[in-house]
Scaffold this motif. Structure first.
Motif, PDB file in Angstrom:
ATOM      1  N   MET A   1      22.913  27.530  34.955  1.00  0.00           N
ATOM      2  CA  MET A   1      23.750  28.686  35.283  1.00  0.00           C
ATOM      3  C   MET A   1      24.748  28.895  34.155  1.00  0.00           C
ATOM      4  SD  MET A   1      26.088  29.186  38.645  1.00  0.00           S
ATOM      5  CE  MET A   1      26.626  30.789  39.070  1.00  0.00           C
ATOM      6  N   PHE A   2      24.925  30.131  33.782  1.00  0.00           N
ATOM      7  CA  PHE A   2      25.891  30.476  32.752  1.00  0.00           C
ATOM      8  C   PHE A   2      27.216  30.819  33.431  1.00  0.00           C
ATOM      9  CE2 PHE A   2      21.746  31.591  30.893  1.00  0.00           C
ATOM     10  CZ  PHE A   2      21.768  30.711  29.823  1.00  0.00           C
ATOM     11  N   TYR A   3      28.140  29.894  33.371  1.00  0.00           N
ATOM     12  CA  TYR A   3      29.407  30.079  34.074  1.00  0.00           C
ATOM     13  C   TYR A   3      30.287  31.129  33.419  1.00  0.00           C
ATOM     14  CZ  TYR A   3      28.269  26.123  36.970  1.00  0.00           C
ATOM     15  OH  TYR A   3      27.665  25.304  37.873  1.00  0.00           O
ATOM     16  N   ALA A   4      30.133  31.328  32.100  1.00  0.00           N
ATOM     17  CA  ALA A   4      30.920  32.370  31.436  1.00  0.00           C
ATOM     18  C   ALA A   4      30.557  33.744  31.993  1.00  0.00           C
ATOM     19  CB  ALA A   4      30.698  32.314  29.926  1.00  0.00           C
ATOM     20  N   HIS A   5      29.270  33.966  32.196  1.00  0.00           N
ATOM     21  CA  HIS A   5      28.836  35.245  32.775  1.00  0.00           C
ATOM     22  C   HIS A   5      29.256  35.346  34.239  1.00  0.00           C
ATOM     23  CE1 HIS A   5      26.497  38.805  33.568  1.00  0.00           C
ATOM     24  NE2 HIS A   5      25.898  38.176  34.568  1.00  0.00           N
ATOM     25  N   ALA A   6      29.101  34.241  34.976  1.00  0.00           N
ATOM     26  CA  ALA A   6      29.495  34.247  36.391  1.00  0.00           C
ATOM     27  C   ALA A   6      30.990  34.515  36.530  1.00  0.00           C
ATOM     28  CB  ALA A   6      29.134  32.922  37.050  1.00  0.00           C
ATOM     29  N   TRP A   7      31.801  33.934  35.649  1.00  0.00           N
ATOM     30  CA  TRP A   7      33.238  34.175  35.712  1.00  0.00           C
ATOM     31  C   TRP A   7      33.572  35.616  35.352  1.00  0.00           C
ATOM     32  CZ3 TRP A   7      37.583  33.605  37.748  1.00  0.00           C
ATOM     33  CH2 TRP A   7      38.745  34.052  37.135  1.00  0.00           C
ATOM     34  N   LYS A   8      32.870  36.173  34.368  1.00  0.00           N
ATOM     35  CA  LYS A   8      33.115  37.560  33.973  1.00  0.00           C
ATOM     36  C   LYS A   8      32.817  38.511  35.133  1.00  0.00           C
ATOM     37  CE  LYS A   8      31.658  41.012  30.626  1.00  0.00           C
ATOM     38  NZ  LYS A   8      30.725  41.337  29.553  1.00  0.00           N
ATOM     39  N   VAL A   9      31.698  38.295  35.807  1.00  0.00           N
ATOM     40  CA  VAL A   9      31.338  39.128  36.954  1.00  0.00           C
ATOM     41  C   VAL A   9      32.356  38.947  38.081  1.00  0.00           C
ATOM     42  CG1 VAL A   9      29.602  39.447  38.759  1.00  0.00           C
ATOM     43  CG2 VAL A   9      28.897  39.181  36.386  1.00  0.00           C
ATOM     44  N   ARG A  10      32.721  37.692  38.365  1.00  0.00           N
ATOM     45  CA  ARG A  10      33.691  37.424  39.439  1.00  0.00           C
ATOM     46  C   ARG A  10      35.045  38.039  39.111  1.00  0.00           C
ATOM     47  NH1 ARG A  10      33.954  33.124  43.367  1.00  0.00           N
ATOM     48  NH2 ARG A  10      31.713  33.435  43.368  1.00  0.00           N
ATOM     49  N   LYS A  11      35.462  37.988  37.838  1.00  0.00           N
ATOM     50  CA  LYS A  11      36.741  38.560  37.429  1.00  0.00           C
ATOM     51  C   LYS A  11      36.758  40.075  37.631  1.00  0.00           C
ATOM     52  CE  LYS A  11      37.627  38.657  33.077  1.00  0.00           C
ATOM     53  NZ  LYS A  11      37.959  38.375  31.669  1.00  0.00           N
ATOM     54  N   ILE A  12      35.680  40.742  37.278  1.00  0.00           N
ATOM     55  CA  ILE A  12      35.597  42.192  37.470  1.00  0.00           C
ATOM     56  C   ILE A  12      35.643  42.536  38.953  1.00  0.00           C
ATOM     57  CG2 ILE A  12      34.068  44.195  37.211  1.00  0.00           C
ATOM     58  CD1 ILE A  12      33.153  42.905  34.528  1.00  0.00           C
ATOM     59  N   GLN A  13      34.903  41.777  39.770  1.00  0.00           N
ATOM     60  CA  GLN A  13      34.934  42.000  41.214  1.00  0.00           C
ATOM     61  C   GLN A  13      36.334  41.798  41.767  1.00  0.00           C
ATOM     62  OE1 GLN A  13      32.058  39.189  42.663  1.00  0.00           O
ATOM     63  NE2 GLN A  13      30.319  40.516  42.220  1.00  0.00           N
ATOM     64  N   LEU A  14      37.001  40.746  41.333  1.00  0.00           N
ATOM     65  CA  LEU A  14      38.353  40.470  41.824  1.00  0.00           C
ATOM     66  C   LEU A  14      39.333  41.577  41.450  1.00  0.00           C
ATOM     67  CD1 LEU A  14      38.699  36.649  41.146  1.00  0.00           C
ATOM     68  CD2 LEU A  14      38.689  37.779  43.364  1.00  0.00           C
ATOM     69  N   ILE A  15      39.237  42.053  40.234  1.00  0.00           N
ATOM     70  CA  ILE A  15      40.150  43.108  39.789  1.00  0.00           C
ATOM     71  C   ILE A  15      39.944  44.377  40.601  1.00  0.00           C
ATOM     72  CG2 ILE A  15      40.680  44.657  37.865  1.00  0.00           C
ATOM     73  CD1 ILE A  15      40.162  42.232  35.992  1.00  0.00           C
ATOM     74  N   ILE A  16      38.694  44.796  40.750  1.00  0.00           N
ATOM     75  CA  ILE A  16      38.410  46.044  41.479  1.00  0.00           C
ATOM     76  C   ILE A  16      38.842  45.935  42.933  1.00  0.00           C
ATOM     77  CG2 ILE A  16      36.541  47.521  42.322  1.00  0.00           C
ATOM     78  CD1 ILE A  16      35.106  46.943  39.642  1.00  0.00           C
ATOM     79  N   VAL A  17      38.474  44.853  43.610  1.00  0.00           N
ATOM     80  CA  VAL A  17      38.812  44.686  45.023  1.00  0.00           C
ATOM     81  C   VAL A  17      40.319  44.561  45.209  1.00  0.00           C
ATOM     82  CG1 VAL A  17      38.565  43.138  46.998  1.00  0.00           C
ATOM     83  CG2 VAL A  17      36.568  43.743  45.647  1.00  0.00           C
ATOM     84  N   ASN A  18      41.008  43.825  44.337  1.00  0.00           N
ATOM     85  CA  ASN A  18      42.453  43.685  44.461  1.00  0.00           C
ATOM     86  C   ASN A  18      43.184  44.997  44.233  1.00  0.00           C
ATOM     87  OD1 ASN A  18      43.546  40.974  45.128  1.00  0.00           O
ATOM     88  ND2 ASN A  18      42.141  40.363  43.498  1.00  0.00           N
ATOM     89  N   VAL A  19      42.728  45.804  43.296  1.00  0.00           N
ATOM     90  CA  VAL A  19      43.362  47.106  43.073  1.00  0.00           C
ATOM     91  C   VAL A  19      43.178  48.000  44.291  1.00  0.00           C
ATOM     92  CG1 VAL A  19      43.174  49.238  41.719  1.00  0.00           C
ATOM     93  CG2 VAL A  19      43.277  47.037  40.562  1.00  0.00           C
ATOM     94  N   ILE A  20      41.962  48.015  44.849  1.00  0.00           N
ATOM     95  CA  ILE A  20      41.709  48.849  46.036  1.00  0.00           C
ATOM     96  C   ILE A  20      42.595  48.419  47.194  1.00  0.00           C
ATOM     97  CG2 ILE A  20      39.986  49.385  47.812  1.00  0.00           C
ATOM     98  CD1 ILE A  20      37.884  49.318  45.521  1.00  0.00           C
TER      99      ILE A  20
END
Length: 137
Positions: A1-20
């Protein structure tokens, strides 16, 4: 598993959901004049939705397939109950679909509760592992 990619995806999800949920919480806080309620909506709302998104995206669509199967069993059972069959087959088929949907719902609920609890831990784990991958590269 590529954790750098997983973290990037999780970070984008967190930002969008937190802003909403921050906007929604601010709206509720202003409309009801209750700042504590707005903070609770922001924190728990973003946590729940982020955990749901993570549950349905990280497991290779296994949870999505389970949810689809449960929904299909529910609608199939409803269709059988609405049909005009007077035979025992219709009753047995409806009962089988009801049992299948109930068991699937319990399994799905257990998975989602586990994901809700483990979500902050996996987020931190992804962050730490992604930094280790980037440091080694």
């Amino acid at each position: 598993m590529f954790y750098a990619h997983a973290w990037k995806v999780r970070k984008i999800q967190l930002i969008i959901v937190n802003v909403i949920f921050a906007v929604f919480g601010a709206y509720v806080g202003i409309a009801d004049a209750n700042i504590a309620e707005s903070v609770v909506i922001w924190l728990f709302g973003s946590w729940m939705v982020s955990a749901l998104i993570a549950a349905f995206t990280k497991s290779g669509n296994k949870v999505s397939a389970l949810a689809y199967t449960v929904g299909a069993a529910v609608f199939s059972g409803m269709a059988l109950s609405l049909s005009e069959g007077d035979s025992v087959f219709w009753a047995l088929a409806f009962t089988w679909n009801a049992i299948k949907a109930s068991i699937g719902t319990m399994i799905l609920a257990a998975i989602l509760v586990f994901e809700f609890v483990i979500f902050p831990i996996t987020t931190i784990y992804y962050f730490v592992k992604s930094r280790q991958e980037l440091a080694l590269a």
